[in-house]
Design a protein around this motif. Structure first.
Motif, mmCIF file in Angstrom:
data_model
loop_
_atom_site.group_PDB
_atom_site.id
_atom_site.type_symbol
_atom_site.label_atom_id
_atom_site.label_comp_id
_atom_site.label_asym_id
_atom_site.label_seq_id
_atom_site.Cartn_x
_atom_site.Cartn_y
_atom_site.Cartn_z
ATOM 1 N N TYR A 1 1.797 8.256 4.562
ATOM 2 C CA TYR A 1 1.005 9.304 3.908
ATOM 3 C C TYR A 1 1.079 10.643 4.649
ATOM 4 O O TYR A 1 1.339 11.680 4.044
ATOM 5 N N LEU B 1 -6.517 1.745 5.768
ATOM 6 C CA LEU B 1 -5.151 2.262 5.680
ATOM 7 C C LEU B 1 -4.765 3.124 6.876
ATOM 8 O O LEU B 1 -3.593 3.379 7.107
ATOM 9 N N TYR B 2 -5.764 3.591 7.599
ATOM 10 C CA TYR B 2 -5.431 4.397 8.761
ATOM 11 C C TYR B 2 -5.661 3.660 10.070
ATOM 12 O O TYR B 2 -5.035 3.940 11.072
ATOM 13 N N VAL C 1 -0.565 2.450 7.416
ATOM 14 C CA VAL C 1 0.213 3.060 6.340
ATOM 15 C C VAL C 1 0.082 4.580 6.399
ATOM 16 O O VAL C 1 1.033 5.315 6.147
ATOM 17 N N GLY C 2 -1.117 5.019 6.745
ATOM 18 C CA GLY C 2 -1.376 6.454 6.802
ATOM 19 C C GLY C 2 -0.407 7.173 7.718
ATOM 20 O O GLY C 2 0.234 8.157 7.331
ATOM 21 N N TYR D 1 1.918 3.381 -3.143
ATOM 22 C CA TYR D 1 0.909 3.959 -4.033
ATOM 23 C C TYR D 1 0.237 5.136 -3.338
ATOM 24 O O TYR D 1 0.081 5.118 -2.117
ATOM 25 N N ARG E 1 -9.718 3.212 2.527
ATOM 26 C CA ARG E 1 -9.078 4.341 3.219
ATOM 27 C C ARG E 1 -9.102 4.149 4.718
ATOM 28 O O ARG E 1 -8.122 4.405 5.414
ATOM 29 N N ASP F 1 -2.361 7.568 -1.642
ATOM 30 C CA ASP F 1 -3.607 7.241 -0.941
ATOM 31 C C ASP F 1 -4.829 7.770 -1.675
ATOM 32 O O ASP F 1 -5.937 7.300 -1.464
ATOM 33 N N PHE G 1 0.818 -1.212 0.000
ATOM 34 C CA PHE G 1 0.000 0.000 0.000
ATOM 35 C C PHE G 1 0.849 1.257 0.000
ATOM 36 O O PHE G 1 0.517 2.240 -0.652
ATOM 37 N N SER G 2 1.952 1.221 0.750
ATOM 38 C CA SER G 2 2.656 2.474 0.992
ATOM 39 C C SER G 2 3.458 2.956 -0.209
ATOM 40 O O SER G 2 4.079 3.999 -0.149
ATOM 41 N N PHE H 1 -7.436 5.397 -3.296
ATOM 42 C CA PHE H 1 -8.299 4.511 -2.500
ATOM 43 C C PHE H 1 -9.494 5.289 -1.948
ATOM 44 O O PHE H 1 -9.396 6.462 -1.638
#
Lengths: 288, 264, 271
Positions: free
Chosen positions: B215, B204-205, B210-211, B191, B201, B193, B188-189, B196
Motif C-alpha cells: 500500500y 494490515l499494518y 501488507v501496508g 485489494y 486496517r 486498503d 489482502f494485497s 478496510f
C-alpha cells in the motif's frame, strides 16, 4: 496416503473376482471411498487450518461488497447486498471444500513417474478409482466448510432474505453434481500428462476461469451479450448453479440447472473415457 | 571481510543460475509455466473491469492504482520465489532434518538454504508485474521506484515466510502456518486498503505487513513522499533483521538436537 | 599429529512419549511426558592423521550422532571435541573448509549439471580461485578417471560413475579429514570394489584421514587399519585390525565377530 488406499484396493481385489455381476464389481469404489473418508477424518486439524484462508477471503469480499453497495444498498445486477455476499460465500465454500490433491496432482504424478502402469492393470477402472478417492476427500472437508460458512454468514452478514430450507435437498444435490463435474474436468486436464510433462499450468487457467467468472461474481454481473456464452461453459453447472439456488431459489431454475448438470456429467464422462483410452494406448505403445 | 561477502554473493548467484537452468531442462514446460502464469494473473483484470464499471473509484483507487497494486504484488511474489523459493518451504527442511547438508558447507546456512530452489512460474509473476506497470502507468522514475519496491516487497514476503517457517524449530506441527501467512498477505494485497476499516486496517499494518509491502509503495509511486519511502525501506531492513535473528536462534535449537523426536 | 580428538563426548535427546490411540494422543497433549535417551555416552577416542578408521555399531548405536557432532551439525552436551585442532561447535565454518563429507544415498551434486559444472560450483563454495579449480578438476579427473563423462549431465551417469563424481566433488578443496557415512550403500559389488580402491588411493596419495561408518563388513575388512565399535552410546571396542585378526585365529570371520560384539550390547568386550 497412497499406501492406505492401495491396501484398500487390494482388499477389493480379493473380495471381487472378474466374473461378478456389475453391482458387486461396483462395490470396490465404495470401499475405496470409505477408507479415504476414514483416513481424512484424522486430518481434521489440517483441514481446520485451511479455514483461516477461507475466512480471510470472505472477510475481504465482505469488505469489498460493503464498500461497493455503499449506504444506498441498491441492488447490483439483481442481487441485494446480503444475497451477493452469501453467493460469494457459497461459491468459495465449494471452491475450498472441493479442493483436493487427488484429481489435480496425484493423477499427474502417477502418470509422470510411471506408477500408472501398475494401476492400469489393477482390477479397477483408474478414473473411477480416482473419483472415488477424491469424493472421499471432499465429503469430509465440505461439510466442515459448510458449517463455517453458515456461522460466518450469520455472524457477519445476517440472515439471507428469502431463503427456503425446503429447497435444501435439491441444492445439496446440485452442489454434489457441481463438484463431480468440476473434478471430471480437472481429471481430464491431469490426463494430459500422458502427452506433456507438466499439466499444472492448464489447471491454473481452468481454475481462474471458474474463479473469476463463477466464484467471485454471479454471471448476471457480466454484460448481457456474454451471458448466454457463460451459460454454456462448465461455470454455470459447477458453482454458479448451486450458489444461485441458495440465494434465489425457484423450481424452474432448479430443473434447468439439474438438466444442464446431467448433460455435463454425461459429456464429461465420455470425454474422460476417450482421453484415458487414448492415453493408455500411448502408454502401451511407448512403454511409459 | 569484503572478499568473503563477494564470494558469498557469487555462490548465491551461481545457485540461482543453476536453479533456473534446472527449471529450463524441458523448454516447453518452462515456457508454458511462465506464459500461463502471466495469463493466470491477467484473468483478474476482468474482475476489476467489472467492479470499476459499477463505481469510478474503489477505496480511493482507480484502475491505474489497482493495476499498480496488482503489478507490485505479482512482481514481489515472483522475485521472492525466483531467488528465495526455499524460504517458503523452510518448515519441510527443518522437520525432516534436511538442514544438515547446509551445515557442513563453509557458507551462510540461511543464504545457502534460501537460494537452493527457484520456481519457473514465478518468472511469469515477476514479468507480469513489469508488463502491467509499463502498460498502465509508465514513467522512467516510476519504473525505477517500482523495481526498488519489488525488491523491498520480495524481502518483506521472504522475511515473513522465514519467521513463519522458523516456528518449526520450536513447534513441529506448525508446518501449515507459513503457507497461510503468505497466502493471507497475497489475498489482502490485491485489494485496495480503502475498503478496510478499524481492526482490519490495524492488522494490515502491524500483523501482516501488507501496508509496508504494497500500500505505501503504491502511494509513493502515485505521488512521491520521501518520509513514506524511507519508512518502507526502514521497515524492510527491520523485518529482515528480525527474521535472520529468529532463524539463527532456531538453528541453535536444531543443532542442539531438540528436534530429534520429529526425526526418530 | 592427531586429526580428531574426542574426550567424554556426550549427547542426550529428549524423546516425547506418546501412548497409543486417540485417548493417548489427547493425554500426551495435556501432560506431555518425555524420556531422555543418551545417544552418546562419554565417548573418547583419537584418530591420527592419515589413518583410515572404521566407526561401526548396530543401528541406533550413536554413530550418526557422533559424526554430526564432529562435523558441527549437532552440538554436544558434554565433553571435549576437536577436529584438526578446531572446536566444531565454535568455529563450524572454519572447520568446513578443511573437512569433506560423503553421505551415501544423499546426493550433493546437481543432477541437471555436468560433473564439470558441479565441481566449479563447489570450487566457488570453498572460495578457490577459478584457475586453481581448473587445475584441481584436471587432477581429480585423472585420479578418478572421469574424463569420459565429465561433460555429461549427472542424471545420465551410472550409479558408479555418479559416486566417483561425488567423491571428487567432496575433495575439490583438499580436505584433510573425510567423513564417509555408508559410502557403498546400495551399490553393486563391482562398484563397491571401485569405491574402496578409490578410498585407499585417496588415503595413500593425498594423505587424507578417513572416518568411515558402514554396515558392510567388506568395506571394513578391506579398508580399515583400525576399528572402533560403538553400542548403546558407548565405545565397546577400539583396536587395530591386525590385532583383532591375531587374537581370533579360531577361524571366526570378521562378520561373526562383529555380530558377537553387537550382541554383547553395551557391556565392554575385552579382546
Amino acid at each position: 496416503m497412497n499406501r492406505t488406499s492401495g491396501s484398500a484396493a487390494s482388499i477389493c481385489m480379493k473380495a471381487v473376482d472378474g466374473s461378478a455381476p456389475w453391482y458387486r464389481r461396483g462395490r470396490k469404489y465404495i470401499v475405496i471411498y470409505r477408507s479415504v473418508v476414514m483416513e481424512n477424518i484424522q486430518y481434521v486439524v489440517n483441514i481446520a487450518m485451511g479455514f483461516l484462508s477461507y475466512f480471510i477471503i470472505n472477510f475481504v469480499m465482505i469488505n469489498l461488497w460493503d464498500y461497493m453497495y455503499g449506504t444506498s444498498g441498491e441492488a447490483i445486477a439483481g442481487y441485494g447486498k446480503e444475497q451477493m455476499i452469501w453467493y460469494v460465500m457459497i461459491t468459495e465454500m465449494i471452491w475450498f471444500g472441493a479442493r483436493g490433491a487427488t484429481v489435480a496432482r496425484q493423477v499427474s504424478t502417477d502418470i509422470r513417474n510411471g506408477n500408472i502402469v501398475y494401476m492400469v492393470n489393477k482390477p479397477y477402472y483408474y478414473p473411477f478409482y480416482v473419483m472415488a478417492k477424491y469424493t472421499g476427500e471432499w465429503s469430509v472437508q465440505l461439510p466442515m466448510y459448510a458449517g463455517l460458512a453458515v456461522v460466518m454468514g450469520m455472524a457477519m452478514v445476517g440472515r439471507l432474505p428469502g431463503f427456503r430450507a425446503a429447497a435444501l435437498p435439491a441444492v445439496i444435490l446440485c452442489v454434489i453434481l457441481g463438484i463431480t463435474i468440476n473434478a471430471g474436468f480437472k481429471l481430464c486436464i491431469s490426463l494430459l500428462s500422458f502427452w506433456i510433462e507438466d499439466a499444472h499450468p492448464f489447471q491454473w487457467l481452468y481454475d481462474k476461469l471458474i474463479l473469476v467468472i463463477g466464484v467471485i461474481f454471479p454471471i448476471e454481473i457480466f454484460p448481457e451479450k456474454l451471458q448466454p456464452f457463460f451459460r454454456l461453459t462448465p461455470i454455470y453447472t459447477v458453482c454458479y448453479g448451486p450458489a444461485k439456488l441458495v440465494v434465489d431459489f425457484s423450481g424452474e431454475k432448479c430443473m434447468e440447472i439439474l438438466c444442464a448438470q446431467l448433460l455435463y456429467v454425461l459429456a464429461g464422462g465420455i470425454l474422460i473415457y476417450l482421453v484415458y483410452r487414448k492415453g493408455v494406448k500411448k502408454l502401451y505403445v511407448n512403454g511409459g | 571481510m569484503l572478499t568473503a561477502v563477494k564470494n558469498q554473493l557469487w555462490v548465491c548467484l551461481l545457485s540461482v543460475k543453476y536453479n533456473i537452468m534446472r527449471e529450463m531442462t524441458n523448454r516447453f514446460t518452462f515456457v508454458t509455466n511462465i506464459v500461463f502464469m502471466m495469463l493466470n494473473n491477467a484473468a483478474f483484470i476482468v474482475q476489476w473491469v467489472i467492479l470499476f464499471k459499477m463505481r469510478g473509484e474503489i477505496g480511493g483507487y482507480t484502475m491505474r492504482e489497482i493495476m499498480l497494486l496488482w503489478g507490485l504484488t505479482a512482481s514481489s511474489y515472483g522475485l521472492s520465489h525466483i531467488l528465495f523459493a526455499r524460504a517458503f518451504t523452510l518448515h519441510e527442511l527443518i522437520v525432516n532434518g534436511k538442514l544438515d547438508a547446509y551445515l557442513v558447507l563453509p557458507k551462510s546456512v540461511l543464504l545457502s538454504v534460501m537460494t537452493s530452489a527457484s520456481e519457473a512460474s514465478s518468472i511469469g509473476d515477476f514479468l507480469y508485474g513489469l508488463v502491467v506497470m509499463c502498460l498502465f502507468c509508465f514513467s522512467v522514475g516510476r519504473l525505477f521506484l517500482f523495481l526498488l519496491f519489488t525488491v523491498t516487497g520480495a524481502l518483506i514476503m521472504t522475511a515473513l515466510a522465514l519467521l513463519a517457517g522458523s516456528l518449526s524449530f520450536w513447534f513441529v506441527r506448525s508446518e501449515m502456518v507459513g503457507v497461510h501467512v503468505v497466502n493471507t498477505m497475497i489475498s489482502f494485497s490485491t485489494y485496495p486498503d480503502g475498503i478496510f476499516h478499524g481492526t482490519a486496517r490495524f492488522l494490515l499494518y502491524f500483523v501482516i505487513p501488507v501496508g509496508m509491502a504494497v500500500y505505501w509503495p503504491v502511494h509513493v509511486m502515485v505521488s512521491f513522499d520521501l518520509a513514506m519511502f524511507l519508512k518502507v525501506v526502514g521497515y524492510t531492513v527491520f523485518l529482515m533483521a528480525a527474521a535472520v535473528y529468529v532463524f539463527y536462534r532456531g538453528l541453535k535449537r536444531y543443532s542442539s538436537g531438540n528436534l530429534m523426536e520429529a526425526r526418530m | 599429529m592427531e586429526a580428531i580428538r574426542v574426550q567424554d563426548l556426550s549427547k542426550t535427546f529428549r524423546v516425547r512419549q506418546k501412548e497409543k490411540g486417540l485417548k493417548g494422543s489427547i493425554r500426551s497433549v495435556l501432560h506431555p511426558r518425555s524420556e531422555e535417551i543418551r545417544a552418546v555416552d562419554e565417548v573418547s577416542f583419537t584418530v591420527e592423521e592419515g589413518e583410515i578408521l572404521a566407526f561401526i555399531g548396530p543401528n541406533g548405536a550413536g554413530k550418526s550422532t557422533t559424526i554430526k557432532m564432529l562435523t558441527g551439525i549437532l552440538y554436544p552436551d558434554g565433553g571435549k571435541l576437536e577436529v584438526l585442532g578446531i572446536d566444531p561447535t565454535k568455529r563450524r565454518k572454519e572447520l568446513a573448509y578443511q573437512i569433506g563429507t560423503v553421505f551415501g544415498q544423499k546426493e550433493q551434486l546437481w543432477t541437471h549439471l555436468t560433473p564439470y559444472d558441479n565441481f566449479r560450483f563447489f570450487g566457488a563454495i570453498y572460495d578457490i580461485p577459478e584457475k586453481e579449480t581448473e587445475a584441481r578438476i584436471k587432477e581429480l579427473g585423472e585420479l578418478f578417471e572421469l574424463g569420459a563423462f565429465i561433460n555429461t549431465p549427472v542424471r545420465g551417469l551410472s550409479l558408479g560413475q555418479r559416486m566417483r563424481c561425488e567423491f571428487a566433488a567432496s575433495l575439490i578443496h583438499k580436505p584433510k579429514v573425510l567423513f564417509l557415512d555408508e559410502p557403498t550403500i546400495g551399490l553393486d559389488p563391482v562398484v563397491k570394489e571401485t569405491i574402496r580402491s578409490l578410498i585407499k588411493q585417496m588415503n595413500r596419495q593425498l594423505h587424507t584421514t578417513i572416518f568411515l561408518t558402514s554396515h558392510d563388513v567388506g568395506d571394513i575388512e578391506k579398508l580399515c587399519e583400525r576399528i572402533i565399535i560403538i553400542n548403546a552410546g558407548s565405545v565397546v571396542m577400539d583396536d587395530s585390525m591386525e590385532h583383532l585378526k591375531d587374537i581370533h585365529t579360531s577361524g571366526m570371520s570378521l562378520e561373526n565377530m562383529i555380530v558377537e560384539i553387537y550382541k554383547a550390547e553395551g557391556r565392554t568386550v575385552s579382546v
